[in-house]
Design a protein around this motif. Sequence first.
Motif, PDB file in Angstrom:
ATOM      1  N   PHE A  40      -1.148  69.037  23.486  1.00  0.00           N
ATOM      2  CA  PHE A  40       0.423  69.343  23.409  1.00  0.00           C
ATOM      3  C   PHE A  40       1.209  68.198  24.134  1.00  0.00           C
ATOM      4  CE2 PHE A  40       4.320  71.555  24.418  1.00  0.00           C
ATOM      5  CZ  PHE A  40       4.965  71.474  23.078  1.00  0.00           C
ATOM      6  N   GLU A  41       2.099  67.445  23.718  1.00  0.00           N
ATOM      7  CA  GLU A  41       2.754  66.421  24.386  1.00  0.00           C
ATOM      8  C   GLU A  41       4.290  66.806  24.247  1.00  0.00           C
ATOM      9  OE1 GLU A  41       1.742  62.111  24.686  1.00  0.00           O
ATOM     10  OE2 GLU A  41       3.427  62.069  23.410  1.00  0.00           O
ATOM     11  N   ILE A  42       5.010  66.613  25.558  1.00  0.00           N
ATOM     12  CA  ILE A  42       6.236  66.851  25.645  1.00  0.00           C
ATOM     13  C   ILE A  42       6.699  65.245  26.085  1.00  0.00           C
ATOM     14  CG2 ILE A  42       8.386  67.692  26.645  1.00  0.00           C
ATOM     15  CD1 ILE A  42       6.484  69.974  27.506  1.00  0.00           C
ATOM     16  N   VAL A 269       9.937  59.475  28.790  1.00  0.00           N
ATOM     17  CA  VAL A 269       8.988  59.997  29.721  1.00  0.00           C
ATOM     18  C   VAL A 269       8.144  60.971  28.657  1.00  0.00           C
ATOM     19  CG1 VAL A 269       8.635  61.461  31.663  1.00  0.00           C
ATOM     20  CG2 VAL A 269      10.443  59.827  31.703  1.00  0.00           C
ATOM     21  N   SER A 270       6.967  60.638  28.900  1.00  0.00           N
ATOM     22  CA  SER A 270       5.698  61.608  28.220  1.00  0.00           C
ATOM     23  C   SER A 270       5.091  62.565  28.915  1.00  0.00           C
ATOM     24  CB  SER A 270       5.064  60.753  26.896  1.00  0.00           C
ATOM     25  OG  SER A 270       4.218  59.987  28.032  1.00  0.00           O
ATOM     26  N   TYR A 271       4.360  63.575  28.593  1.00  0.00           N
ATOM     27  CA  TYR A 271       4.040  64.510  29.312  1.00  0.00           C
ATOM     28  C   TYR A 271       2.907  65.415  28.323  1.00  0.00           C
ATOM     29  CZ  TYR A 271       4.324  68.121  32.954  1.00  0.00           C
ATOM     30  OH  TYR A 271       4.138  69.061  34.004  1.00  0.00           O
ATOM     31  N   GLU A 272       1.752  65.001  28.635  1.00  0.00           N
ATOM     32  CA  GLU A 272       0.678  65.581  27.907  1.00  0.00           C
ATOM     33  C   GLU A 272       0.080  66.905  28.392  1.00  0.00           C
ATOM     34  OE1 GLU A 272      -2.884  63.389  26.603  1.00  0.00           O
ATOM     35  OE2 GLU A 272      -1.801  63.437  24.767  1.00  0.00           O
ATOM     36  N   LEU A 273      -0.339  67.726  27.892  1.00  0.00           N
ATOM     37  CA  LEU A 273      -0.967  69.049  28.187  1.00  0.00           C
ATOM     38  C   LEU A 273      -2.247  69.058  27.385  1.00  0.00           C
ATOM     39  CD1 LEU A 273       1.725  71.364  28.538  1.00  0.00           C
ATOM     40  CD2 LEU A 273       0.938  70.197  30.448  1.00  0.00           C
ATOM     41  N   GLY A 274      -3.562  68.983  28.158  1.00  0.00           N
ATOM     42  CA  GLY A 274      -4.702  68.990  27.360  1.00  0.00           C
ATOM     43  C   GLY A 274      -5.160  70.643  26.977  1.00  0.00           C
TER      44      GLY A 274
END
Length: 281
Positions: A40-42, A269-274
């Motif tokens: 999931f990426e923000i 700015v990207s933010y990825e949760l594995g």
Amino acid sequence: MAVLRSTLSFCVLLLFALSLRAQETYFVTYSHQLEEPGNFEIENKTIGGTPAGGNGFLSNTLELEYGAKAWWTTELYLSGQSTVDEATVFTGWRWENRFRPLMREHWINPVIYVEFENVNSADKSLLEIEGHDGIDDVTERTDRSERKHELETKLILSSNFKGWNLSENLIMTKNLSNEPWEFGYAVGLSRPLALTASSSPCSFCRERFALGGEMYGGLGDRYSAGLHDTSQYFAPIVQWAVPNGPTVKISPTFGLNDKSVGFMMRLGVSYELGQVFHRSH
């Protein structure tokens, strides 16, 4: 004051995002890279400018992206904007889906893109340029009265070679209120500064940076296809991947003709949760 509030809000998001990584180097162009299944990426994309004859504006788009399958990525967009001496408004949402029909790496890798848009006429996110979009669309006084329901499709072609990525997008958009199909394009080229990792941890070593550029613009509509009366842009991009943290990219954007906004600045700015929803796979 409205722009200041949006700037402060974005800074809060930027600070909050200190633990992410990037998927796409570009702001407008898509490559064949999809989100890893279960991840999931923000991402927050901001664009600001002061168009000639209009008030300065700052638009934010929050993107929530999920890797549903190895061949399918789905994404929700939420957009808003602030315009000096006018208003701060929520401008709408988009639901995007990308499908990769060929999973193995090829010389050219196709991706099918389908998006439904529910936005109003105050939208200034400029996530793509299509038809005869131009400076008039961002200088008109903010007005949310007109609702736009649009179907946007793209043919994405993308190639990787010797560390480079070359991507080409053909955009076709249909306003569902009986308006003609509109066309646009985007082309991007990018490469990391180094293809091999350093032997020791580092924050500012070459492999953490990528450089690129993209060119995009409108191609008219069904009745007047071509470059006439369309806006065109060129935008170099610098991307930095913070170790165990966010990926930040910045892109000064230059209008190439009188129909274009002269200069804008994009920041992402990207933010990825594995493996957020790994139990579902």
